[in-house]
Design a protein around this motif. Structure first.
Motif, short mmCIF file in Angstrom:
data_model
loop_
_atom_site.label_atom_id
_atom_site.label_comp_id
_atom_site.label_asym_id
_atom_site.label_seq_id
_atom_site.Cartn_x
_atom_site.Cartn_y
_atom_site.Cartn_z
N LYS A 273 44.60 45.57 38.29
CA LYS A 273 43.64 44.88 37.43
C LYS A 273 42.34 45.64 37.39
O LYS A 273 41.81 46.04 38.44
CB LYS A 273 43.40 43.45 37.93
N ILE A 274 41.81 45.87 36.20
CA ILE A 274 40.51 46.51 36.02
C ILE A 274 39.62 45.55 35.25
O ILE A 274 39.95 45.11 34.15
CB ILE A 274 40.64 47.84 35.25
N ASN A 275 38.49 45.21 35.85
CA ASN A 275 37.56 44.26 35.23
C ASN A 275 36.57 44.98 34.32
O ASN A 275 36.38 46.20 34.42
CB ASN A 275 36.81 43.48 36.32
N SER A 276 35.92 44.24 33.45
CA SER A 276 35.00 44.83 32.47
C SER A 276 33.79 45.48 33.13
O SER A 276 33.16 46.37 32.54
CB SER A 276 34.53 43.76 31.48
N ASP A 277 33.44 45.05 34.36
CA ASP A 277 32.28 45.63 35.04
C ASP A 277 32.64 46.85 35.88
O ASP A 277 31.81 47.38 36.62
CB ASP A 277 31.60 44.58 35.92
N THR B 16 34.84 47.00 38.31
CA THR B 16 35.51 46.67 39.57
C THR B 16 37.02 46.58 39.32
O THR B 16 37.47 46.48 38.18
CB THR B 16 34.99 45.35 40.15
N PHE B 17 37.77 46.60 40.39
CA PHE B 17 39.22 46.62 40.21
C PHE B 17 39.89 45.95 41.41
O PHE B 17 39.26 45.70 42.45
CB PHE B 17 39.74 48.06 40.07
N GLU B 18 41.18 45.68 41.23
CA GLU B 18 41.96 45.06 42.29
C GLU B 18 43.26 45.84 42.48
O GLU B 18 43.89 46.27 41.51
CB GLU B 18 42.31 43.61 41.93
N PRO C 185 45.36 49.88 34.18
CA PRO C 185 46.09 49.28 35.31
C PRO C 185 47.59 49.55 35.20
O PRO C 185 48.10 49.87 34.12
CB PRO C 185 45.77 47.79 35.18
#
Length: 268
Positions: free
Chosen positions: A237-241, A243-245, A121
């Motif tokens: 933001k990058i999530n562990s699954d 997905t991202f924002e 990110p």
């Protein structure tokens, strides 16, 4: 010479203004930060810092070959009593110039964005100034970005710019004026892992987006538009699954591009 007053009003290449005196007190010296490209300027027949509002003659900068053909930002002092030409602004260098690394990694998204294993990110994409952020710049069809990252010691990242022909043209309002708006996406990829303390790190990059700008400039000219806007989005933001924002778009993530300038003209 483009007067110093007009230079400030245009506000294209000026990202920060630090007044050393109040208007009317007789002090003719003013300090500001200017951004541009160091190169030989045919209009004045000498090397200069070529900004969107005209060339700056900064002897300590243009005489150093390390800055030749580089995009730089520099704090300078302008003395209105020392102007000797109506074609350029004489200025004195006040700091070590910040060099922007040239980057031509600009790609068309064929599919929807998928987070890659080494993707990281980005904290922010604009230059901080006095608790806020300064607008983006497009100079000579290069997008100048100052990105901040949370990196560990010795970590190295590579930035890339993407666009998508699937994106719909939107409309945005800046200072009461509506513009057609096109989107670019900046992404960060780790090339070398780091070790140690995580800290704020900054990257200064000049992206060659001339092909993208030329295409949009032609489209907007055909619509009789004098300018259009580029919005730069980034993944915050990058999530562990996987997905991202995206970061919430702000006005300082946008830059106005004049359709009346060609790439070769935009710093003259």
């Amino acid at each position: 010479m483009k007067s110093f007053k007009n230079y400030l009003l245009l506000g294209i290449a000026t990202l920060s203004l630090l007044m050393t005196s109040c208007l009317g007190d007789g002090n003719t010296k003013q300090q500001l930060v200017v951004y541009g490209y160091v190169d030989f300027d045919m209009d004045i027949m000498q090397t200069a810092l070529r900004t969107e509002v005209g060339p700056f003659n900064i002897p300590q900068l243009v005489s150093n070959n390390d800055y030749l053909k580089q995009y730089v930002g520099a704090m300078v002092e302008v003395n209105q009593n020392q102007q000797t030409s109506n074609k350029y602004v004489n200025a004195t260098l006040l700091n070590t110039p910040q060099v922007f690394t040239s980057n031509s990694d600009v790609y068309n998204h064929v599919d929807d964005i998928v987070i890659e294993p080494n993707e990281k990110p980005i904290e922010e994409i604009a230059i901080p100034s006095n608790g806020s952020y300064l607008p983006l710049l497009v100079i000579n069809d290069n997008l100048l970005l100052a990105t901040s990252h949370k990196d560990s010691t010795d970590q190295r990242n590579n930035l890339k710019i993407y666009f998508s022909n699937k994106d719909q043209v939107t409309t945005t309002n800046i200072n009461g004026q509506d513009y057609n708006c096109y989107t670019l996406y900046v992404r960060s990829f780790q090339t070398t892992p780091g070790n140690g303390v995580v800290k704020n790190a900054y990257k200064y990059t000049a992206f060659d987006i001339s092909s993208f700008v030329s295409e949009k400039r032609l489209v907007e000219k055909q619509k009789s538009k004098a300018a259009f806007v580029i919005l730069v989005k980034y993944i915050s933001k990058i999530n562990s699954d996987g997905t991202f924002e995206y970061a919430t778009p702000a006005d300082y993530h946008k830059v106005i591009v004049d359709t009346r300038l060609e790439s070769s003209d935009s710093t003259n």
